[in-house]
Write a protein that holds these residues in place. Sequence first.
Motif: not given
Length: 269
Positions: A150, A148, A180, A157, A122-123, A118
């Motif tokens: 994010v 990702s 997305t 999220k 960005v997780q 991360s």
Amino acid sequence: MKKSLLALGVLAATSSTAFAADYTDGDIHKNDYKWAQFNIMYSVGEKPYGGDGNEDHDYLEMEFGGRSGIFDLYGYVDVFNLTQDEDQKKANGTDTEKMFMKFAPRVSLDAVTGNDLSFGPVQEVYVATLFNWGGNDGVDNANIGLGSDVMVPWLGKVGLNLYAHYEIGDKEWNGFQISTNWFKPFYFFENGSFISYQGYIDYQFGMDKDIELDSGSGGAMFNGIYWHSDRYSVGYGLKAYKDVYGLEDGVFGLETTGFSHYFAATYKF
């Protein structure tokens, strides 16, 4: 461990601090969950539309997803025109698809490597894939790239993926796709049910122009407002199209830009 969509939505909406996925302890299954649901859908004005009859249709959607170790998964199967209504857009014929499937597994690089990858918003980072399989309309493609999770202000999220696009039938790479998706509960009732804003964007670009009127780019954005309980949901979605599938509006007499409406009733397993 199984979590309902309701529980996941409440968790996403009420967490004041966002934590990245941490698999440095070697336990790659600690965040596992799964969900599945059946959606009865009705579409009004779906694009592309050829002006050759009723553009509305019903369908059954079997939708599923979850997490298991290194794998993050989303997918659905659509079965069109359940009533066999000959006046519907998806009237069963030799040139009309009866089913469509989307399958989108991602592989967590954090879980594979055992490292926390991360950074900033960005997780988690993934190798992302996306497969679309249709019927007689020839929609068969594969996509691979980087994905990702994010953190986005207010939305929480959000999944964000960038793919290279491969046409299976033509056996060639053709452009890219950015996708997305989000799920944001924003109003809660005393009984625990809630209203969410949920949707996605799929946008293709850099595609070859096979004919002069192809735009080489295009996509769609879905914006849904849904009421959720632990077992049911109902909702409405507005879908906006711009040269969807990279076809310029008007080519071959098709409408590829505009809006459509979706109505849904869901049972969750």
